[in-house]
Structures are given as structure tokens and as C-alpha cells.
Scaffold this motif. Structure first.
Motif, mmCIF file in Angstrom:
data_model
loop_
_atom_site.group_PDB
_atom_site.id
_atom_site.type_symbol
_atom_site.label_atom_id
_atom_site.label_comp_id
_atom_site.label_asym_id
_atom_site.label_seq_id
_atom_site.Cartn_x
_atom_site.Cartn_y
_atom_site.Cartn_z
ATOM 1 N N HIS A 164 0.805 -1.224 0.000
ATOM 2 C CA HIS A 164 0.000 0.000 0.000
ATOM 3 C C HIS A 164 0.840 1.277 0.000
ATOM 4 C CE1 HIS A 164 -3.777 -2.178 0.544
ATOM 5 N NE2 HIS A 164 -3.118 -2.957 1.391
ATOM 6 N N GLY A 165 2.166 1.149 0.086
ATOM 7 C CA GLY A 165 3.024 2.325 0.087
ATOM 8 C C GLY A 165 2.893 3.165 1.348
ATOM 9 N N LEU A 166 2.377 2.577 2.400
ATOM 10 C CA LEU A 166 2.210 3.271 3.671
ATOM 11 C C LEU A 166 3.513 3.190 4.449
ATOM 12 C CD1 LEU A 166 0.233 4.592 5.727
ATOM 13 C CD2 LEU A 166 -0.271 2.285 6.540
ATOM 14 N N THR A 167 3.965 4.301 4.997
ATOM 15 C CA THR A 167 5.156 4.289 5.829
ATOM 16 C C THR A 167 4.807 3.655 7.170
ATOM 17 O OG1 THR A 167 6.009 6.300 4.791
ATOM 18 C CG2 THR A 167 6.915 5.723 6.942
ATOM 19 N N VAL A 168 5.557 2.616 7.536
ATOM 20 C CA VAL A 168 5.361 1.946 8.817
ATOM 21 C C VAL A 168 6.615 2.165 9.658
ATOM 22 C CG1 VAL A 168 4.962 -0.263 9.983
ATOM 23 C CG2 VAL A 168 3.837 0.212 7.795
#
Length: 101
Positions: free
Chosen positions: A46-50
Motif C-alpha cells: 500500500h506504500g504506507l510508511t510503517v
């Protein structure tokens, strides 16, 4: 996946121009270890920064956000926590709760 400390939390999370999902975890927490690979998949898909923050090593950040149970996930947008997920969940439920599904 980013590893956070108290020293860089504000810069990496609160000043980020993209949403950041912060994983509050501890080494002794089995459910924390269970969701780690799921968070890596969500980040990649999802290209979400974690970002992960160890609560034993950074108790001030844990206290700042009132985190009482581990794992706790906080999704930050524009420097503010907008979603909170407590406990380990399957990937599809995490995606749903994060608004990604």
C-alpha cells in the motif's frame, strides 16, 4: 520499516508529509512479533510508511499517546493520530481498520 526513538519521533512522524503507521511494540510481546511481517506486507503493498517504536526503550512516547496495551498501532496524518488499533489482527482486518481495503 523505520525504527523510531524518542529523539527522532517528532521529525519522522509528526513532521511527515505522508501518513505514518506507528507500531508500539516490545521485545517480550508475542503478538507484536506476530504482526510484524503483516505490517511489512501492508507497507509494501500500500506504500504506507510503517515505523516501529520499542516502548521499553522509549517510554515517554508511549506515555504521550496513552498506549497501555501492546501491540498498539497509531496512524498519524498531518502530525495527528487519526486511527488506533489495539491488539494483533489478521491482515485483512488491519487493512480494513486502516481504511486500505
Amino acid at each position: 520499516m523505520i525504527t523510531l526513538t524518542t529523539a527522532d519521533f517528532d521529525e519522522q512522524v509528526l513532521r511527515s508529509d505522508k501518513p505514518v503507521l506507528v507500531d508500539f511494540w516490545a521485545e517480550w510481546c508475542p503478538p507484536c512479533h506476530m504482526i510484524a511481517p503483516v505490517l511489512e506486507e501492508i507497507e509494501a503493498e500500500h506504500g504506507l510508511t510503517v515505523a516501529k517504536i520499542n516502548t521499553d526503550e522509549n517510554p515517554a512516547i508511549q506515555a504521550r499517546y496513552g498506549v497501555l496495551s501492546l501491540p498498539t498501532l497509531l496512524l498519524f496524518e498531518n502530525g495527528q493520530p487519526v486511527r488506533q488499533i489495539v491488539g494483533a489482527k489478521p491482515k485483512r482486518l488491519l487493512e480494513r481498520d486502516l481504511g486500505l481495503a
